[in-house]
Design a protein around this motif. Structure first.
Motif, short mmCIF file in Angstrom:
data_model
loop_
_atom_site.label_atom_id
_atom_site.label_comp_id
_atom_site.label_asym_id
_atom_site.label_seq_id
_atom_site.Cartn_x
_atom_site.Cartn_y
_atom_site.Cartn_z
N ALA A 1 0.83 -1.21 0.00
CA ALA A 1 0.00 0.00 0.00
C ALA A 1 0.86 1.25 0.00
CB ALA A 1 -0.94 -0.01 1.21
N ASP A 2 1.91 1.27 0.86
CA ASP A 2 2.80 2.43 0.90
C ASP A 2 3.53 2.60 -0.42
OD1 ASP A 2 2.05 2.97 3.47
OD2 ASP A 2 3.71 1.88 4.39
N HIS A 3 3.92 1.46 -1.01
CA HIS A 3 4.63 1.51 -2.28
C HIS A 3 3.75 2.11 -3.37
CE1 HIS A 3 7.58 0.40 -5.27
NE2 HIS A 3 6.66 -0.26 -5.95
N ALA A 4 2.48 1.68 -3.42
CA ALA A 4 1.55 2.21 -4.42
C ALA A 4 1.29 3.69 -4.17
CB ALA A 4 0.25 1.42 -4.38
N THR A 5 1.14 4.07 -2.90
CA THR A 5 0.88 5.46 -2.56
C THR A 5 1.99 6.36 -3.06
OG1 THR A 5 -0.33 4.76 -0.58
CG2 THR A 5 0.37 7.05 -0.68
N SER A 6 3.22 5.88 -3.03
CA SER A 6 4.34 6.70 -3.46
C SER A 6 4.32 6.95 -4.96
CB SER A 6 5.67 6.05 -3.06
OG SER A 6 5.89 4.87 -3.81
N HIS A 7 3.61 6.10 -5.72
CA HIS A 7 3.55 6.24 -7.16
C HIS A 7 2.32 7.02 -7.64
CE1 HIS A 7 6.95 3.71 -8.35
NE2 HIS A 7 6.62 2.89 -7.38
N ILE A 8 1.26 7.00 -6.86
CA ILE A 8 0.02 7.67 -7.24
C ILE A 8 -0.06 9.00 -6.51
CG2 ILE A 8 -2.48 7.49 -7.40
CD1 ILE A 8 -0.88 5.43 -9.04
N VAL A 9 -0.10 10.08 -7.27
CA VAL A 9 -0.10 11.43 -6.71
C VAL A 9 -1.53 11.96 -6.72
CG1 VAL A 9 0.91 13.73 -6.82
CG2 VAL A 9 2.21 11.75 -7.66
N GLN A 10 -2.19 11.86 -5.56
CA GLN A 10 -3.57 12.30 -5.45
C GLN A 10 -3.62 13.76 -4.99
OE1 GLN A 10 -5.07 9.29 -2.72
NE2 GLN A 10 -5.83 8.06 -4.41
N SER A 11 -4.56 14.51 -5.57
CA SER A 11 -4.69 15.93 -5.22
C SER A 11 -6.14 16.36 -5.38
CB SER A 11 -3.79 16.79 -6.12
OG SER A 11 -4.04 18.16 -5.90
N GLU A 12 -6.64 17.09 -4.39
CA GLU A 12 -8.00 17.61 -4.46
C GLU A 12 -8.06 18.88 -5.30
OE1 GLU A 12 -9.36 18.20 -0.50
OE2 GLU A 12 -9.38 16.04 0.01
N GLN A 13 -6.92 19.39 -5.72
CA GLN A 13 -6.87 20.63 -6.49
C GLN A 13 -7.12 20.40 -7.97
OE1 GLN A 13 -6.68 23.38 -4.66
NE2 GLN A 13 -6.48 22.04 -2.86
N ARG A 14 -7.16 19.14 -8.39
CA ARG A 14 -7.40 18.85 -9.80
C ARG A 14 -8.29 17.61 -9.92
NH1 ARG A 14 -1.09 17.14 -11.00
NH2 ARG A 14 -1.06 15.24 -9.74
N GLU A 15 -8.79 17.38 -11.12
CA GLU A 15 -9.77 16.32 -11.34
C GLU A 15 -9.13 15.00 -11.74
OE1 GLU A 15 -12.47 17.81 -14.22
OE2 GLU A 15 -13.40 19.27 -12.85
N PHE A 16 -7.82 14.93 -11.76
CA PHE A 16 -7.15 13.68 -12.10
C PHE A 16 -5.96 13.49 -11.16
CE2 PHE A 16 -4.92 16.94 -14.40
CZ PHE A 16 -3.59 16.55 -14.38
N ASP A 17 -5.51 12.25 -11.06
CA ASP A 17 -4.37 11.91 -10.21
C ASP A 17 -3.12 11.69 -11.07
OD1 ASP A 17 -5.96 11.96 -7.90
OD2 ASP A 17 -6.58 9.88 -8.22
#
Length: 216
Positions: free
Chosen positions: A27-43
């Protein structure tokens, strides 16, 4: 007493160092690759210099990929823990293999050239007794990074029944109608006894096409 205390402190120190050096969980490994942001409509998707990584938590799948999968009729949510979504990068080409749960489960391939708008890909497929067609669900798909090929297998769990195996190489669409990536069908095998015991035999091999003259 002092010696016992000293030994205990050494053990605790080693345990603490071990926790610092412990490998990152999935899970931590995947989190480091996926950049989630509420400021935009895509990750964002960051390969961090790697050629591939996996995501096994449906909540960590990039929102735009999850939406594209849902729109294509792919039910990935319950299967993703057992069949993680694989993100793959070769040179400047990026795509994802998403497993879709169904009566006959299949992977779907998503082109990530435009990370904001993942596109489900259709690949050539052998239609028995009819010729060649295209499909977005070629079966269970694996990636061979050494040969840069995709392998798909499809068949029935009912025995005996035949299984088909397709081999695709990463294509080059430069100068063609499509701006994204593409896969070229190069080989087809068949297993007459599809229960895992039969031998694979070649059904079709791509011929060595003569080079076509480019239109002037």
């Amino acid at each position: 007493m002092r010696r016992t205390t000293l030994v205990r402190n050494i053990v605790l120190a080693l345990a603490l160092i071990g926790s610092w050096l412990a490998p990152m969980n999935a899970a931590d490994h995947a989190t480091s690759h996926i950049v989630q942001s509420e400021q935009r409509e895509f990750d964002g998707v960051d390969f961090k210099g790697q050629t591939e990584f996996e995501v096994s938590d449906p909540h960590l799948l990039p929102r735009q990929l999850a939406q594209a999968a849902a729109q294509s009729g792919c039910h990935y949510e319950r299967a993703i823990k057992d069949f993680p979504t694989r993100f793959i990068r070769m040179s400047n080409q990026r795509f994802a293999l998403v497993y879709c749960e169904a009566l006959f489960g299949t992977h779907k391939i998503f082109d990530l050239t435009n990370i904001r708008k993942p596109r489900v890909m259709y690949v050539p497929f052998f239609a028995i007794n009819r010729g060649f067609g295209t499909t977005s669900g070629p079966g269970y798909v694996t990636w061979n990074k050494d040969s840069e090929t995709l392998q798909s297998e499809i068949g029935s769990d009912v025995c005996p029944s035949s299984r088909l195996r397709h081999i695709y190489s990463l294509g080059d669409n430069a100068g063609r109608a499509s701006d994204g990536i593409g896969f070229v069908l190069t080989h087809i095998d068949i297993q007459e006894d599809g229960c895992g015991n039969g031998e694979w035999t070649t059904l079709w091999d791509a011929p060595a096409w003569s080079k076509l003259n480019e239109p002037r």
